[in-house]
Design a protein around this motif. Structure first.
Motif, PDB file in Angstrom:
ATOM      1  N   PRO A  32     111.956 -48.354   3.667  1.00  0.00           N
ATOM      2  CA  PRO A  32     111.041 -47.765   2.681  1.00  0.00           C
ATOM      3  C   PRO A  32     111.354 -48.330   1.307  1.00  0.00           C
ATOM      4  O   PRO A  32     112.494 -48.728   1.053  1.00  0.00           O
ATOM      5  CB  PRO A  32     111.367 -46.271   2.759  1.00  0.00           C
ATOM      6  CG  PRO A  32     112.778 -46.232   3.236  1.00  0.00           C
ATOM      7  CD  PRO A  32     112.958 -47.405   4.146  1.00  0.00           C
ATOM      8  N   PRO A  33     110.363 -48.411   0.445  1.00  0.00           N
ATOM      9  CA  PRO A  33     110.648 -48.878  -0.913  1.00  0.00           C
ATOM     10  C   PRO A  33     111.623 -47.941  -1.594  1.00  0.00           C
ATOM     11  O   PRO A  33     111.595 -46.738  -1.363  1.00  0.00           O
ATOM     12  CB  PRO A  33     109.280 -48.849  -1.595  1.00  0.00           C
ATOM     13  CG  PRO A  33     108.289 -48.746  -0.500  1.00  0.00           C
ATOM     14  CD  PRO A  33     108.958 -48.065   0.635  1.00  0.00           C
ATOM     15  N   GLY A  34     112.481 -48.512  -2.416  1.00  0.00           N
ATOM     16  CA  GLY A  34     113.421 -47.667  -3.144  1.00  0.00           C
ATOM     17  C   GLY A  34     114.519 -48.503  -3.738  1.00  0.00           C
ATOM     18  O   GLY A  34     114.831 -49.589  -3.230  1.00  0.00           O
ATOM     19  N   PRO A  35     115.130 -48.028  -4.800  1.00  0.00           N
ATOM     20  CA  PRO A  35     116.207 -48.784  -5.446  1.00  0.00           C
ATOM     21  C   PRO A  35     117.547 -48.494  -4.776  1.00  0.00           C
ATOM     22  O   PRO A  35     117.673 -47.540  -4.003  1.00  0.00           O
ATOM     23  CB  PRO A  35     116.179 -48.234  -6.879  1.00  0.00           C
ATOM     24  CG  PRO A  35     115.709 -46.819  -6.717  1.00  0.00           C
ATOM     25  CD  PRO A  35     114.769 -46.807  -5.533  1.00  0.00           C
ATOM     26  N   GLY A  36     118.510 -49.329  -5.099  1.00  0.00           N
ATOM     27  CA  GLY A  36     119.887 -49.076  -4.703  1.00  0.00           C
ATOM     28  C   GLY A  36     120.139 -49.116  -3.208  1.00  0.00           C
ATOM     29  O   GLY A  36     120.998 -48.399  -2.708  1.00  0.00           O
ATOM     30  N   GLN A  37     119.464 -49.942  -2.463  1.00  0.00           N
ATOM     31  CA  GLN A  37     119.739 -50.044  -1.028  1.00  0.00           C
ATOM     32  C   GLN A  37     120.814 -51.094  -0.794  1.00  0.00           C
ATOM     33  O   GLN A  37     121.015 -52.008  -1.600  1.00  0.00           O
ATOM     34  CB  GLN A  37     118.456 -50.415  -0.280  1.00  0.00           C
ATOM     35  CG  GLN A  37     117.297 -49.488  -0.594  1.00  0.00           C
ATOM     36  CD  GLN A  37     116.189 -49.594   0.423  1.00  0.00           C
ATOM     37  OE1 GLN A  37     116.423 -49.652   1.612  1.00  0.00           O
ATOM     38  NE2 GLN A  37     114.959 -49.602  -0.062  1.00  0.00           N
ATOM     39  N   TRP A  38     121.490 -50.976   0.291  1.00  0.00           N
ATOM     40  CA  TRP A  38     122.537 -51.958   0.604  1.00  0.00           C
ATOM     41  C   TRP A  38     122.738 -52.017   2.109  1.00  0.00           C
ATOM     42  O   TRP A  38     122.403 -51.073   2.843  1.00  0.00           O
ATOM     43  CB  TRP A  38     123.838 -51.623  -0.112  1.00  0.00           C
ATOM     44  CG  TRP A  38     124.363 -50.246   0.180  1.00  0.00           C
ATOM     45  CD1 TRP A  38     124.100 -49.125  -0.519  1.00  0.00           C
ATOM     46  CD2 TRP A  38     125.209 -49.875   1.268  1.00  0.00           C
ATOM     47  NE1 TRP A  38     124.720 -48.058   0.051  1.00  0.00           N
ATOM     48  CE2 TRP A  38     125.413 -48.491   1.158  1.00  0.00           C
ATOM     49  CE3 TRP A  38     125.818 -50.570   2.318  1.00  0.00           C
ATOM     50  CZ2 TRP A  38     126.199 -47.777   2.058  1.00  0.00           C
ATOM     51  CZ3 TRP A  38     126.606 -49.860   3.210  1.00  0.00           C
ATOM     52  CH2 TRP A  38     126.797 -48.463   3.076  1.00  0.00           C
ATOM     53  N   THR A  39     123.297 -53.105   2.554  1.00  0.00           N
ATOM     54  CA  THR A  39     123.656 -53.250   3.959  1.00  0.00           C
ATOM     55  C   THR A  39     124.869 -54.166   4.040  1.00  0.00           C
ATOM     56  O   THR A  39     125.012 -55.102   3.229  1.00  0.00           O
ATOM     57  CB  THR A  39     122.487 -53.807   4.791  1.00  0.00           C
ATOM     58  OG1 THR A  39     122.870 -53.848   6.156  1.00  0.00           O
ATOM     59  CG2 THR A  39     122.111 -55.199   4.335  1.00  0.00           C
ATOM     60  N   ARG A  40     125.758 -53.852   4.960  1.00  0.00           N
ATOM     61  CA  ARG A  40     126.949 -54.679   5.111  1.00  0.00           C
ATOM     62  C   ARG A  40     126.845 -55.449   6.417  1.00  0.00           C
ATOM     63  O   ARG A  40     126.542 -54.880   7.474  1.00  0.00           O
ATOM     64  CB  ARG A  40     128.208 -53.810   5.098  1.00  0.00           C
ATOM     65  CG  ARG A  40     129.488 -54.621   5.206  1.00  0.00           C
ATOM     66  CD  ARG A  40     130.712 -53.804   4.884  1.00  0.00           C
ATOM     67  NE  ARG A  40     131.930 -54.588   5.026  1.00  0.00           N
ATOM     68  CZ  ARG A  40     132.390 -55.411   4.101  1.00  0.00           C
ATOM     69  NH1 ARG A  40     131.737 -55.552   2.969  1.00  0.00           N
ATOM     70  NH2 ARG A  40     133.508 -56.099   4.307  1.00  0.00           N
ATOM     71  N   LYS A  41     127.062 -56.723   6.341  1.00  0.00           N
ATOM     72  CA  LYS A  41     126.933 -57.577   7.521  1.00  0.00           C
ATOM     73  C   LYS A  41     128.158 -58.456   7.636  1.00  0.00           C
ATOM     74  O   LYS A  41     128.813 -58.759   6.632  1.00  0.00           O
ATOM     75  CB  LYS A  41     125.682 -58.435   7.410  1.00  0.00           C
ATOM     76  CG  LYS A  41     124.397 -57.626   7.462  1.00  0.00           C
ATOM     77  CD  LYS A  41     123.175 -58.483   7.353  1.00  0.00           C
ATOM     78  CE  LYS A  41     121.913 -57.640   7.310  1.00  0.00           C
ATOM     79  NZ  LYS A  41     121.623 -56.972   8.583  1.00  0.00           N
ATOM     80  N   CYS A  42     128.476 -58.834   8.867  1.00  0.00           N
ATOM     81  CA  CYS A  42     129.567 -59.756   9.117  1.00  0.00           C
ATOM     82  C   CYS A  42     129.000 -60.942   9.876  1.00  0.00           C
ATOM     83  O   CYS A  42     128.323 -60.777  10.895  1.00  0.00           O
ATOM     84  CB  CYS A  42     130.659 -59.080   9.942  1.00  0.00           C
ATOM     85  SG  CYS A  42     131.453 -57.733   9.042  1.00  0.00           S
ATOM     86  N   ILE A  43     129.246 -62.133   9.366  1.00  0.00           N
ATOM     87  CA  ILE A  43     128.653 -63.334   9.951  1.00  0.00           C
ATOM     88  C   ILE A  43     129.765 -64.220  10.495  1.00  0.00           C
ATOM     89  O   ILE A  43     130.811 -64.386   9.853  1.00  0.00           O
ATOM     90  CB  ILE A  43     127.772 -64.063   8.906  1.00  0.00           C
ATOM     91  CG1 ILE A  43     126.988 -65.192   9.557  1.00  0.00           C
ATOM     92  CG2 ILE A  43     128.598 -64.569   7.742  1.00  0.00           C
ATOM     93  CD1 ILE A  43     125.875 -65.702   8.685  1.00  0.00           C
TER      94      ILE A  43
END
Lengths: 121, 159
Positions: free
Chosen positions: B108-119
């Protein structure tokens, strides 16, 4: 006196290049003959005018225009007006097509500017 | 003005309209990306390399400015003029909570989103610096019917 025999005139032949060439040669011949009829060694002003008129009339005969017949001149004018109208039509058609071409070029340049402006930042 | 002339004008106008439409499809995504991007305030932070598991973990932070359906997304490693695409990516924590790894999700639209990924780092990059880049391809609510928007993510240099 009395009954005039019905005369069957042959249908006029359509002008062909040989006839037109013959008319042109006739015009040249008329000039030469008229020059020979002049009174003195030099062509006077009135003689020159008469020669010019004869030659112009003969030349217009090549296009089936008889300058001595008003209805022929009117028909010639109508032909010219028709040609002028026709030329106007083609002018408008050509203007439309050229406008389309230039608009297409301008649109392509604007689109290329939008596409690539700021790419190399 | 004869009918043929009107017909000619209509034809020229129709051809111009078709051309302008094709040009709009050509340059529209670039214009939209420049004037109204989907993602903003992007950053890649907290980059950690684990030499044991050969993973590089990072947090991608962003704000999503408007509704858009995700069509495609990918991360790529770059080093010394070549790319290492299609490395395995493990999903870690996410601002949306639990999510299945590898799934394209419509945030959904919105500020302050984040996601942590390991590659996964390929063997050629073990112990060597590289750059993480990525992209997300969106079909936005406004223009998704006509074209898709391929927005680059933030990039990070991993020493």
């Amino acid at each position: 006196m009395g009954d005039a025999l019905p005369v069957q005139l042959p249908a006029p032949a359509s002008p062909d290049p040989v006839q037109l060439a013959a008319i042109a040669m006739a015009a040249q011949r008329i000039v030469a003959e008229e020059m020979g009829k002049t009174a003195g060694p030099f062509v006077t002003r009135s003689e020159a005018e008469a020669i010019a008129r004869k030659v112009v009339i003969a030349a217009f005969h090549e296009f089936d225009v008889d300058l001595d017949r008003p209805e022929s001149v009117r028909a010639f004018n109508a032909t010219l007006q028709h040609a002028e109208r026709s030329r106007t039509w083609w002018d408008r058609a050509a203007n439309t097509i050229w406008s389309g071409i230039w608009t297409a070029i301008a649109a392509g340049m604007v689109a290329a500017f939008v596409k690539f402006a700021g790419v190399s930042k | 003005m004869t009918p043929a002339l009107w017909l000619l004008r209509a034809g020229v106008l129709a051809a111009l309209a078709a051309l302008v439409w094709q040009l709009a499809l050509w340059c529209g995504p670039d214009l939209e990306l420049r004037l109204a991007p989907v993602l903003a305030d992007q950053a890649i932070t907290d980059v950690l390399r684990d030499e044991e598991t050969r993973e590089a973990c990072f947090v991608w932070r962003f704000s999503k400015l408007r509704a858009a359906r995700t069509l495609d997304a990918n991360w790529t490693l770059r080093a010394e003029g070549r790319i290492y695409p299609y490395q395995a990516v493990r999903q870690d924590l996410d601002s949306l909570g639990d999510r299945s790894p590898g799934a394209l999700i419509d945030r959904p639209p919105g500020p302050g989103q984040w996601t942590r990924k390991c590659i996964d780092t390929p063997p050629a990059l073990v112990g060597r610096p590289f750059v993480i880049t990525g992209f997300v391809e969106y079909a936005t609510a406004a223009t998704g019917a006509w074209w898709s928007l391929r927005q680059p993510t933030a990039s990070a240099r991993v020493p």
